[in-house]
Design a protein around this motif. Sequence first.
Motif, PDB file in Angstrom:
ATOM      1  N   THR A  25       0.658  -1.218   0.217  1.00 21.05           N
ATOM      2  CA  THR A  25      -0.091  -0.004   0.149  1.00 21.05           C
ATOM      3  C   THR A  25       1.192   1.538  -0.198  1.00 21.05           C
ATOM      4  O   THR A  25       0.670   2.467  -0.469  1.00 21.05           O
ATOM      5  N   PRO A  53      -7.551  -3.431  -4.918  1.00 18.64           N
ATOM      6  CA  PRO A  53      -6.321  -4.590  -4.729  1.00 18.64           C
ATOM      7  C   PRO A  53      -6.509  -5.556  -4.832  1.00 18.64           C
ATOM      8  O   PRO A  53      -7.726  -6.117  -4.631  1.00 18.64           O
ATOM      9  N   TRP A  62      -1.182  -4.259  -4.224  1.00 16.93           N
ATOM     10  CA  TRP A  62      -1.597  -2.888  -6.519  1.00 16.93           C
ATOM     11  C   TRP A  62      -0.847  -4.580  -6.337  1.00 16.93           C
ATOM     12  O   TRP A  62       0.049  -4.032  -6.652  1.00 16.93           O
TER      13      TRP A  62
END
Length: 79
Positions: A25, A53, A62
């Motif tokens: 992230t 995601p 991701w």
Amino acid sequence: MQQAAESAADGYPPLESIKRPTVDTSAAAYYLNRRPQTLRIWACTEQRAPIRPIRINGRLAWRVADLRRLVGLDAKAAE
């Protein structure tokens, strides 16, 4: 060339050079110029998030392909 120098200084390689299928992230937030909390909100809500995601053992991952598409790097490769 300027972007590559800035990326290296921040600890993240240029998005074009990433070979892994996903990033965490904080890296995704860096490449999208957003705060990590914004991406966490995208993951939790069903509102109009530009990308979603995948979850790996409870963690968010991701897709690099989605990040490249979102920032417009795939359009450069197609030309």
